[in-house]
Design a protein around this motif. Structure first.
Motif, PDB file in Angstrom:
ATOM      1  N   THR A  76       0.850  -1.192   0.000  1.00  0.00           N
ATOM      2  CA  THR A  76       0.000   0.000   0.000  1.00  0.00           C
ATOM      3  C   THR A  76       0.885   1.240   0.000  1.00  0.00           C
ATOM      4  O   THR A  76       1.982   1.240   0.561  1.00  0.00           O
ATOM      5  CB  THR A  76      -0.930   0.061   1.227  1.00  0.00           C
ATOM      6  OG1 THR A  76      -0.136   0.146   2.424  1.00  0.00           O
ATOM      7  CG2 THR A  76      -1.826  -1.169   1.290  1.00  0.00           C
ATOM      8  N   ILE A  77       0.392   2.299  -0.648  1.00  0.00           N
ATOM      9  CA  ILE A  77       1.107   3.576  -0.706  1.00  0.00           C
ATOM     10  C   ILE A  77       0.120   4.685  -0.369  1.00  0.00           C
ATOM     11  O   ILE A  77      -0.909   4.828  -1.033  1.00  0.00           O
ATOM     12  CB  ILE A  77       1.707   3.825  -2.106  1.00  0.00           C
ATOM     13  CG1 ILE A  77       2.683   2.705  -2.489  1.00  0.00           C
ATOM     14  CG2 ILE A  77       2.400   5.179  -2.154  1.00  0.00           C
ATOM     15  CD1 ILE A  77       3.144   2.776  -3.940  1.00  0.00           C
ATOM     16  N   ASN A  78       0.446   5.463   0.654  1.00  0.00           N
ATOM     17  CA  ASN A  78      -0.377   6.605   1.048  1.00  0.00           C
ATOM     18  C   ASN A  78       0.410   7.875   0.762  1.00  0.00           C
ATOM     19  O   ASN A  78       1.423   8.144   1.413  1.00  0.00           O
ATOM     20  CB  ASN A  78      -0.729   6.510   2.533  1.00  0.00           C
ATOM     21  CG  ASN A  78      -1.587   7.669   3.007  1.00  0.00           C
ATOM     22  OD1 ASN A  78      -2.213   8.363   2.198  1.00  0.00           O
ATOM     23  ND2 ASN A  78      -1.616   7.901   4.309  1.00  0.00           N
ATOM     24  N   ASN A  79      -0.027   8.639  -0.236  1.00  0.00           N
ATOM     25  CA  ASN A  79       0.654   9.880  -0.609  1.00  0.00           C
ATOM     26  C   ASN A  79       0.273  10.969   0.388  1.00  0.00           C
ATOM     27  O   ASN A  79      -0.890  11.382   0.464  1.00  0.00           O
ATOM     28  CB  ASN A  79       0.269  10.285  -2.030  1.00  0.00           C
ATOM     29  CG  ASN A  79       1.108  11.436  -2.557  1.00  0.00           C
ATOM     30  OD1 ASN A  79       1.787  12.130  -1.801  1.00  0.00           O
ATOM     31  ND2 ASN A  79       1.070  11.648  -3.863  1.00  0.00           N
ATOM     32  N   LEU A  80       1.258  11.462   1.145  1.00  0.00           N
ATOM     33  CA  LEU A  80       1.015  12.456   2.191  1.00  0.00           C
ATOM     34  C   LEU A  80       1.120  13.884   1.676  1.00  0.00           C
ATOM     35  O   LEU A  80       0.788  14.825   2.397  1.00  0.00           O
ATOM     36  CB  LEU A  80       2.013  12.255   3.335  1.00  0.00           C
ATOM     37  CG  LEU A  80       2.035  10.858   3.968  1.00  0.00           C
ATOM     38  CD1 LEU A  80       3.119  10.780   5.044  1.00  0.00           C
ATOM     39  CD2 LEU A  80       0.675  10.505   4.551  1.00  0.00           C
ATOM     40  N   GLY A  81       1.603  14.056   0.437  1.00  0.00           N
ATOM     41  CA  GLY A  81       1.763  15.388  -0.127  1.00  0.00           C
ATOM     42  C   GLY A  81       3.213  15.691  -0.443  1.00  0.00           C
ATOM     43  O   GLY A  81       4.117  14.909  -0.145  1.00  0.00           O
ATOM     44  N   ASN A  82       3.450  16.847  -1.047  1.00  0.00           N
ATOM     45  CA  ASN A  82       4.795  17.254  -1.419  1.00  0.00           C
ATOM     46  C   ASN A  82       5.616  17.629  -0.189  1.00  0.00           C
ATOM     47  O   ASN A  82       5.076  18.135   0.801  1.00  0.00           O
ATOM     48  CB  ASN A  82       4.722  18.434  -2.383  1.00  0.00           C
ATOM     49  CG  ASN A  82       6.070  18.842  -2.921  1.00  0.00           C
ATOM     50  OD1 ASN A  82       6.747  19.693  -2.353  1.00  0.00           O
ATOM     51  ND2 ASN A  82       6.478  18.225  -4.020  1.00  0.00           N
ATOM     52  N   TYR A  83       6.928  17.394  -0.251  1.00  0.00           N
ATOM     53  CA  TYR A  83       7.799  17.647   0.904  1.00  0.00           C
ATOM     54  C   TYR A  83       7.736  19.101   1.364  1.00  0.00           C
ATOM     55  O   TYR A  83       7.818  19.386   2.572  1.00  0.00           O
ATOM     56  CB  TYR A  83       9.243  17.246   0.582  1.00  0.00           C
ATOM     57  CG  TYR A  83       9.989  18.206  -0.311  1.00  0.00           C
ATOM     58  CD1 TYR A  83      10.798  19.204   0.218  1.00  0.00           C
ATOM     59  CD2 TYR A  83       9.878  18.130  -1.703  1.00  0.00           C
ATOM     60  CE1 TYR A  83      11.474  20.094  -0.605  1.00  0.00           C
ATOM     61  CE2 TYR A  83      10.543  19.008  -2.525  1.00  0.00           C
ATOM     62  CZ  TYR A  83      11.341  19.992  -1.981  1.00  0.00           C
ATOM     63  OH  TYR A  83      11.993  20.878  -2.793  1.00  0.00           O
ATOM     64  N   GLU A  84       7.591  20.043   0.420  1.00  0.00           N
ATOM     65  CA  GLU A  84       7.541  21.457   0.796  1.00  0.00           C
ATOM     66  C   GLU A  84       6.317  21.746   1.656  1.00  0.00           C
ATOM     67  O   GLU A  84       6.411  22.440   2.680  1.00  0.00           O
ATOM     68  CB  GLU A  84       7.530  22.332  -0.451  1.00  0.00           C
ATOM     69  CG  GLU A  84       8.823  22.301  -1.239  1.00  0.00           C
ATOM     70  CD  GLU A  84       8.732  23.134  -2.498  1.00  0.00           C
ATOM     71  OE1 GLU A  84       9.630  23.974  -2.712  1.00  0.00           O
ATOM     72  OE2 GLU A  84       7.771  22.949  -3.271  1.00  0.00           O
ATOM     73  N   GLY A  85       5.167  21.219   1.251  1.00  0.00           N
ATOM     74  CA  GLY A  85       3.948  21.438   2.013  1.00  0.00           C
ATOM     75  C   GLY A  85       3.980  20.805   3.386  1.00  0.00           C
ATOM     76  O   GLY A  85       3.234  21.217   4.287  1.00  0.00           O
ATOM     77  N   LEU A  86       4.843  19.811   3.553  1.00  0.00           N
ATOM     78  CA  LEU A  86       4.978  19.138   4.846  1.00  0.00           C
ATOM     79  C   LEU A  86       6.091  19.744   5.695  1.00  0.00           C
ATOM     80  O   LEU A  86       6.394  19.240   6.777  1.00  0.00           O
ATOM     81  CB  LEU A  86       5.249  17.648   4.622  1.00  0.00           C
ATOM     82  CG  LEU A  86       4.106  16.880   3.938  1.00  0.00           C
ATOM     83  CD1 LEU A  86       4.555  15.473   3.571  1.00  0.00           C
ATOM     84  CD2 LEU A  86       2.875  16.830   4.835  1.00  0.00           C
ATOM     85  N   GLY A  87       6.706  20.816   5.187  1.00  0.00           N
ATOM     86  CA  GLY A  87       7.726  21.518   5.960  1.00  0.00           C
ATOM     87  C   GLY A  87       9.080  20.845   5.977  1.00  0.00           C
ATOM     88  O   GLY A  87       9.914  21.148   6.846  1.00  0.00           O
ATOM     89  N   LEU A  88       9.340  19.962   5.023  1.00  0.00           N
ATOM     90  CA  LEU A  88      10.637  19.287   4.960  1.00  0.00           C
ATOM     91  C   LEU A  88      11.593  20.090   4.085  1.00  0.00           C
ATOM     92  O   LEU A  88      11.182  20.710   3.104  1.00  0.00           O
ATOM     93  CB  LEU A  88      10.473  17.874   4.399  1.00  0.00           C
ATOM     94  CG  LEU A  88       9.659  16.919   5.279  1.00  0.00           C
ATOM     95  CD1 LEU A  88       9.324  15.644   4.525  1.00  0.00           C
ATOM     96  CD2 LEU A  88      10.419  16.595   6.563  1.00  0.00           C
ATOM     97  N   PRO A  89      12.891  20.088   4.393  1.00  0.00           N
ATOM     98  CA  PRO A  89      13.847  20.912   3.647  1.00  0.00           C
ATOM     99  C   PRO A  89      14.171  20.330   2.279  1.00  0.00           C
ATOM    100  O   PRO A  89      14.144  19.110   2.073  1.00  0.00           O
ATOM    101  CB  PRO A  89      15.087  20.897   4.547  1.00  0.00           C
ATOM    102  CG  PRO A  89      15.000  19.590   5.276  1.00  0.00           C
ATOM    103  CD  PRO A  89      13.527  19.366   5.515  1.00  0.00           C
TER     104      PRO A  89
END
Length: 261
Positions: free
Chosen positions: A155-168
């Motif tokens: 299974t794959i759950n797409n959590l969103g783009n890294y920028e929107g998640l606050g990752l560098p």
């Protein structure tokens, strides 16, 4: 010829264990999947030039092989750039190949945090909907291939783009290496895997600067060449293994794969 090249290569610590419809799922980092016991590394180094192919598998893979695991990672390469597998009856790749890096690398560093995803069920899992920079929670089965580890997703759950998640943005940076980091000089023109670094570098996104092409073979439909950082004391091989397309593959009928932009 010298150039800068960037490519994707590919301590068991169980964080948590849960049960699901897929059986037992172990929460891990990708570093856990790639981990090699220190005693095994020492044994491989001790064998030196006497090492045989049969000595290797039992020493470089850990107890997570065949287990179902869960981790969170950022997509490093485009799943649509998949040209390695034999086309199926629809003229589409039977497997989708791409690389991910564990998001734990932000705090813990990149060593051992990369792995190849090999998805034979891509029509069901949603792999082809992913783009580089997407962050996913993935459940999959661990399997060895050659000297690397890989994941067959369940299974794959797409959590969103890294920028929107606050990752560098640095989470997607390549790791700078030399050919001697990956392979070591065994004398008499031979090389062997640098076992001290295998767990850190397999599945890794790396760059090499100032390497020279020291040998090439373009006589077949699959070009083969060697590059070196140290005048051929150590080398790394590239055997027509672009993620985008294998040089002898021209029979994909779909427009879903290998888009030219």
């Amino acid at each position: 010829m010298k150039r800068c090249t960037t490519t994707l290569f590919s301590l068991l610590f169980i964080l948590a264990v849960t049960s699901s419809a897929f059986g037992q799922i172990t929460d891990v980092t990708i570093r856990d999947i790639n981990a090699i016991d220190a005693d095994s590394v020492a044994a491989l180094n001790a064998l030196g030039a006497n090492l045989t192919a049969g000595d290797i598998p039992s020493k470089i893979f850990n107890d997570l092989v065949s287990d179902s695991v869960r981790f969170t990672a950022v997509v490093m390469s485009d799943p649509a750039n998949s040209g390695l597998s034999t086309p199926d009856e629809n003229g589409e790749p039977s497997r989708v190949h791409y690389f991910v890096r564990d998001t734990s690398a932000v705090a813990q560093g990149n060593d051992g945090m990369g792995i190849q995803i090999v998805d034979g069920a891509w029509r069901d899992t949603g792999s082809l909907n992913l783009l580089p920079g997407d962050v996913v929670e993935m459940v999959g089965t661990v399997g060895p291939f050659g000297t690397t580890m890989q994941i067959a997703p369940i299974t794959i759950n797409n959590l969103g783009n890294y920028e929107g998640l606050g990752l560098p943005a640095s989470l997607l940076d390549a790791v700078s290496i030399t050919t001697s980091d990956a392979n070591m000089d065994m004398g008499n023109g031979t090389v062997q895997v640098n076992w001290n670094n295998l767990a850190a570098l397999r599945g890794q996104y790396v760059s090499m600067s100032g390497v020279s092409v020291v040998q090439r073979d373009i006589s077949s439909s699959r070009p083969d060449w060697l590059v070196s950082s140290d005048n051929a004391a150590t080398v790394m091989n590239n055997y027509d293994t672009s993620l985008r397309v294998r040089n002898d593959r021209s029979d994909y009928s779909t427009t879903l794969f290998n888009p030219r932009t």
